[in-house]
Write a protein that holds these residues in place. Structure first.
Motif, PDB file in Angstrom:
ATOM      1  N   VAL A 171     -25.725  70.325 -27.557  1.00 50.86           N
ATOM      2  CA  VAL A 171     -25.901  71.553 -26.063  1.00 50.86           C
ATOM      3  C   VAL A 171     -24.315  72.309 -27.115  1.00 50.86           C
ATOM      4  O   VAL A 171     -25.090  73.558 -26.621  1.00 50.86           O
ATOM      5  CB  VAL A 171     -25.079  71.091 -25.265  1.00 50.86           C
ATOM      6  N   ALA A 172     -23.597  72.082 -27.733  1.00 42.93           N
ATOM      7  CA  ALA A 172     -22.509  72.573 -27.949  1.00 42.93           C
ATOM      8  C   ALA A 172     -23.244  73.529 -29.195  1.00 42.93           C
ATOM      9  O   ALA A 172     -23.038  74.389 -29.149  1.00 42.93           O
ATOM     10  CB  ALA A 172     -21.139  72.331 -28.416  1.00 42.93           C
ATOM     11  N   MET A 173     -24.164  73.218 -29.895  1.00 43.15           N
ATOM     12  CA  MET A 173     -24.946  73.975 -31.463  1.00 43.15           C
ATOM     13  C   MET A 173     -25.565  74.886 -30.279  1.00 43.15           C
ATOM     14  O   MET A 173     -25.713  75.805 -31.224  1.00 43.15           O
ATOM     15  CB  MET A 173     -26.053  72.607 -31.784  1.00 43.15           C
ATOM     16  N   LEU A 174     -26.348  74.520 -29.148  1.00 43.88           N
ATOM     17  CA  LEU A 174     -27.102  75.333 -28.993  1.00 43.88           C
ATOM     18  C   LEU A 174     -26.922  76.426 -27.665  1.00 43.88           C
ATOM     19  O   LEU A 174     -27.533  77.318 -27.463  1.00 43.88           O
ATOM     20  CB  LEU A 174     -28.547  74.473 -27.858  1.00 43.88           C
ATOM     21  N   GLY A 175     -25.768  76.246 -27.223  1.00 45.00           N
ATOM     22  CA  GLY A 175     -24.951  77.300 -26.709  1.00 45.00           C
ATOM     23  C   GLY A 175     -25.796  77.186 -25.810  1.00 45.00           C
ATOM     24  O   GLY A 175     -26.227  76.525 -24.676  1.00 45.00           O
ATOM     25  N   GLU A 176     -26.117  78.697 -24.811  1.00 48.41           N
ATOM     26  CA  GLU A 176     -27.066  79.239 -23.949  1.00 48.41           C
ATOM     27  C   GLU A 176     -28.219  78.443 -24.033  1.00 48.41           C
ATOM     28  O   GLU A 176     -29.128  78.281 -23.328  1.00 48.41           O
ATOM     29  CB  GLU A 176     -26.785  80.710 -23.522  1.00 48.41           C
ATOM     30  N   ARG A 177     -28.583  78.124 -25.271  1.00 47.58           N
ATOM     31  CA  ARG A 177     -29.877  78.449 -25.363  1.00 47.58           C
ATOM     32  C   ARG A 177     -30.246  76.399 -24.805  1.00 47.58           C
ATOM     33  O   ARG A 177     -31.603  76.321 -25.374  1.00 47.58           O
ATOM     34  CB  ARG A 177     -30.395  77.673 -26.485  1.00 47.58           C
ATOM     35  N   ALA A 178     -29.183  76.390 -24.095  1.00 53.63           N
ATOM     36  CA  ALA A 178     -29.540  74.619 -23.863  1.00 53.63           C
ATOM     37  C   ALA A 178     -29.702  74.136 -22.901  1.00 53.63           C
ATOM     38  O   ALA A 178     -29.603  73.781 -21.955  1.00 53.63           O
ATOM     39  CB  ALA A 178     -27.630  74.116 -24.662  1.00 53.63           C
ATOM     40  N   THR A 179     -31.731  74.578 -22.925  1.00 53.07           N
ATOM     41  CA  THR A 179     -32.044  73.515 -22.118  1.00 53.07           C
ATOM     42  C   THR A 179     -31.929  72.037 -22.113  1.00 53.07           C
ATOM     43  O   THR A 179     -31.869  71.848 -23.367  1.00 53.07           O
ATOM     44  CB  THR A 179     -33.356  74.104 -22.270  1.00 53.07           C
ATOM     45  N   ASP A 236     -22.115  66.841 -25.480  1.00 51.60           N
ATOM     46  CA  ASP A 236     -22.984  66.836 -26.052  1.00 51.60           C
ATOM     47  C   ASP A 236     -23.026  67.842 -27.712  1.00 51.60           C
ATOM     48  O   ASP A 236     -23.143  68.976 -27.092  1.00 51.60           O
ATOM     49  CB  ASP A 236     -23.669  66.656 -25.585  1.00 51.60           C
TER      50      ASP A 236
END
Lengths: 342, 525
Positions: free
Chosen positions: A36-44, A33
């Protein structure tokens, strides 16, 4: 001829419409998504859901019962018909302005790669055909095999290491050294630097173009060389060539005047087919050579799932391939009087 | 005509100044709009143009004055007051004052702010991540942003936070000129607009896909830049960054692959530069898995992995093994009662697995990411080495991977991965920035383990106002998470950077980017 052109243009437009729909569905069907790709590791999950909503990606694709126009595809097409391809999801840069600045870079690289492929590929193909089964023919076959099978990114890195790092003859990557700026006219650096009378920038741009053009041209070179060889062998066995020879014409004259022109037809077809392949190859070549074109941009967008950029890039690439193929078909008529469009 | 053309060709020589500093960045910045980015590539460029309210001391995560000369909180850390630096101007000549600071903070935090341009795709998601949410959200840290006087700004909080100054010091939060944002509107931050800050370099141009060019800010309030021009080029490929440096077409670069170390050391024109580590690469184990929900199994697996051997083999010595979940600079927050992490002891691990009821071993999946990350430069061979270590105690490992974007999504979606590799790079120097990302309510839901005592400790940590008080709380959290053994720290890597030998004064920050105003070019390029 006129009605043929109109038919072709209408067909191209229908193809573009189809492509816009296919790529719209296709990019959204790739798992993974954009939020998710934008948030990287932050993607809760919560953060990703909130971001999806902000980006309007949680809206229905085609039809929103509550408000028919409030769905992703109708909105996209509504804007597209007004010439607006949207903006990068995260960068907010309009896709159109990015295409405008990047297409000339890709076009210049592709044209240079094709020229390199033709200038080297055709003579080797011709020689291979005329000296069939000689050492030269085997060498040309070997070179083609290497050209087709060596991954572009590997070849690119090798070229860069050897010619830039080891020998210091050419720059390793980029389109222009930091010492130069070229005010764009056509967007082609080689042309613009001449128009602006900036000789230093011209040489610098030329130096920067050589390695990526060789890397990108390696596969078309191999294909053009093989097609030229087989097509020329085919023509040389035709009755009219035998007749020409029997009339006592010099071998060279026969080859050049009669055979070569007819042998060129399939080569022109291949050039048309290679337009798509060049755009595909540009993805890797541009990424390796930090070339500011469409390929490296779309490549990045795919890994980031940046829908508007992928859609814009694919639609535009389809348009380029359609136009090139139209030009190829028209040049047939010029090369072969038996072909007529009406 | 022909002659004219030739004369033109020969007459034009490069007009570049001798002191142009060229940096090879890992790719293209996404945007130069502060507050609206999450990627290191954009931060690196923004660090040159913008100042943050609070800054970091060079090469550390310790706080230093930025656009605010001092800051203080009330007793329970629910309200922070920032005194601003006088006589600072934005690059467009407008004044940096309380109005400008409030303008920046509000457009990020208030979804209804007219200058947030959210209707045109702005998201400011980093605020949601680091500050709990936006104006009016139940989880938001910030309650209000107030102009006290022309040179004082107060930020009121919904709950205690001793780390607000640290958060606002992070590279995401550069302070931009309100006039420039009002002028360019939704275009601000794109190549078609000029990014305007108060920082040591003034933005000149962004040639899309290629480079960003800046010139020194002659009236900068802090240390003035020592070069005539700064060019930041996009060079996505790590091997090409090294090639460019060797060829002398760029002066310095970040994030070379660990295996380039030898090549850098062998080149007399280059100097290897190690960034202080501020990340952690670790393996997570999922409570939903029938074997991994057993404490003893997780502890056995933690003891079975030979971290030191892995670090030696795959990082070329450019990493710290045998460390806790926190990177070395935050070691003050570790407990003295438990070791940093489990010692390598395959015999004990095998016995522990048998005690857990699995004398014949178990079978699990281990997922590794398909991309290189700063904390795991080459995930696949590292995963293979972990699998080999685990097979030595009878654990049959199936290695799996998938596209990065999908990987990030699937790890948090039911049922998640059995065991998987992931990591974190810090934003600011506080243990909460690491623990809070992977434990507790706002953390990742990848291991399905979220006991109330962890959440309680996290909240106590955020409210603690002194380092001693914090250290006490985080020591307890360290013990708790050590015994639970859900996340096995593998390494804290030191991403390899390099520079040509004439580049002097570069002080890499553990946070991954720093201003280049300290750098000079010494001698001939």
């Amino acid at each position: 001829m006129g009605s043929y052109l109109i038919r072709r243009v209408v067909r191209t437009l229908l193809v573009m419409l189809g492509i816009s729909l296919v790529v719209f569905v296709f990019v959204r069907s790739i798992p993974g998504d954009p939020a998710v790709a934008m948030l990287g590791e932050r993607a809760t999950p919560e953060a990703a859901a909130a971001l999806r909503e902000q980006l309007g990606l949680n809206k229905p694709w085609f039809f929103n019962p509550a408000n028919p126009m409030d769905a992703q595809y109708p909105k996209y097409m509504g804007a597209l018909l007004q010439g607006d391809l949207g903006s990068g999801l995260k960068s907010n840069i309009p896709v159109i302005s990015e295409l405008k600045s990047r297409f000339p870079a890709t076009a210049e690289l592709s044209v240079a790669a094709l020229l390199f492929a033709l200038v080297v590929g055709m003579p080797t193909g011709i020689l291979a055909a005329l000296r069939r089964n000689s050492g030269w023919d085997n060498l040309a076959t070997g070179i083609s095999l290497v050209g087709v099978s060596m991954p572009v990114f590997w070849l690119g890195l090798l070229l860069s290491y050897f010619f830039a790092v080891k020998l210091g003859w050419l720059p390793p990557s980029a389109r222009l050294g930091y010492e130069y700026t070229i005010e764009p006219v056509t967007g082609f650096y080689l042309i613009d630097s001449v128009i602006r009378g900036n000789g230093g920038a011209f040489w610098d741009a030329l130096k920067h173009l050589i390695l990526p053009a060789i890397a990108l041209g390696s596969i078309p070179l191999a294909i053009i060389s093989r097609i030229t060889r087989s097509s020329l062998l085919d023509v040389l066995g035709q009755d009219y060539v035998r007749t020409a020879r029997a009339k006592g014409l010099a071998a060279n004259a026969v080859t050049i005047k009669h055979a070569l022109r007819n042998a060129l037809l399939p080569v022109v077809t291949v050039i048309g087919l290679q337009a798509g392949a060049l755009l595909g190859g540009a993805v890797l070549t541009e990424t390796i050579f930090s070339w500011p074109g469409i390929g490296s941009w779309v490549y990045e967008a795919i890994s980031q799932r940046d829908y508007p950029i992928i859609q814009g890039g694919v639609i535009f690439a389809a348009l380029v391939v359609s136009v090139v193929n139209l030009l190829v078909d028209l040049s047939y008529a010029a090369l072969d009087p038996r072909i007529q469009y009406n | 005509m022909k002659k004219l053309f030739l004369t033109a060709l020969l007459a034009t020589l490069p007009a570049a100044s001798a002191a142009t500093l060229v940096f090879g960045n890992n790719g293209e910045p996404v945007s130069l709009e502060s507050g609206n980015i999450t990627d290191g590539i954009s931060i690196l460029v923004q660090r040159q143009i913008y100042d943050t309210l609070v800054d970091f001391k060079n090469g550390t995560t310790d706080l230093a004055p930025g656009l605010a000369t001092s800051w203080s909180s009330n007793a329970n850390a629910t309200s922070w007051t920032f005194k601003l630096r006088p006589n600072v101007k934005f690059h467009d000549g407008t004044a940096m004052n309380a109005d400008a600071i409030v303008f920046n903070l509000r457009r990020w935090w208030d979804k209804a702010d007219p200058y947030g341009f959210r209707d045109q795709g702005r998201t400011f998601e980093i605020i949601g991540d680091l500050l709990g949410g936006y104006k009016g959200d139940p989880t938001a840290v910030i309650k209000d942003i107030v102009k006290v006087d022309n040179m004082t700004v107060r930020v009121d909080l919904n709950k205690p936070s001793s780390v607000l100054p640290n958060v606002l010091a992070a590279g995401y939060f550069g302070i931009a000129s309100p006039a420039a944002i009002k002028k360019d509107g939704a275009k601000y931050g794109t190549p078609a607009s000029k990014a305007v800050g108060t920082g040591p370099f003034i933005f000149q141009s962004w040639r899309t896909g290629d480079r960003v060019v800046m010139t020194p800010n002659k009236s900068y309030w802090g240390e003035k830049a020592k070069v005539d021009e700064l060019v930041i080029r996009n060079i996505k490929d790590a091997s090409q960054r090294l090639n460019e440096m060797k060829a002398g077409t760029i002066d310095f670069a970040n994030d070379l692959t660990p295996d380039s170390l030898k090549s850098v050391q062998a080149d007399k024109n280059l100097v290897a530069v190690k960034r202080p580590s501020f990340n952690v690469g670790f393996v997570s184990m999922n409570n939903r898995n029938q074997y991994l929900k057993n404490d003893k199994v997780r502890q056995a697996l933690s003891m079975a992995i030979n971290k030191k051997a892995i670090v030696d083999a795959f990082w070329n010595g450019l990493a710290v093994s045998n460390a806790s979940f926190l990177p070395p600079v935050l070691a003050w927050a570790n407990s003295s009662k438990v070791p940093a992490d489990y010692k390598f002891d395959p015999a004990a691990a095998k016995k522990m697995l048998a005690d857990a009821g699995y004398p014949n071993g178990i079978s699990i999946d281990l997922w590794y990411m398909p991309v290189s990350r700063p904390y795991f430069p080459n995930p696949k061979p590292i995963a293979e080495a972990i699998a080999a270590d685990l097979s030595a105690i009878g654990v049959k490992v199936t290695l799996k991977t998938e596209d990065w974007a999908k990987y990030l999504q699937d790890r948090n979606a039911e049922p998640g991965f059995d065991m998987y590799m992931i990591g974190w790079t810090g934003d600011y120097g506080d243990p909460d920035n690491f623990y809070g990302a992977y434990y507790g309510q706002n953390g990742s839901s990848d291991i399905s383990w979220n006991p109330p005592e962890v959440q309680k400790l996290l909240e106590q940590g955020r409210a603690a106002t002194t380092q001693a008080a914090k250290a006490k709380v985080y020591a307890q959290l360290h013990e708790l998470t050590y015994n639970a053994a859900y996340r096995v720290p593998i390494a804290h890597s030191q991403p390899l950077a390099a520079a040509r030998s004439y580049v002097k004064g570069w002080v890499p920050s553990p946070l991954g980017s720093e201003s280049f105003n300290t750098i000079s070019i010494d001698g001939k390029k």
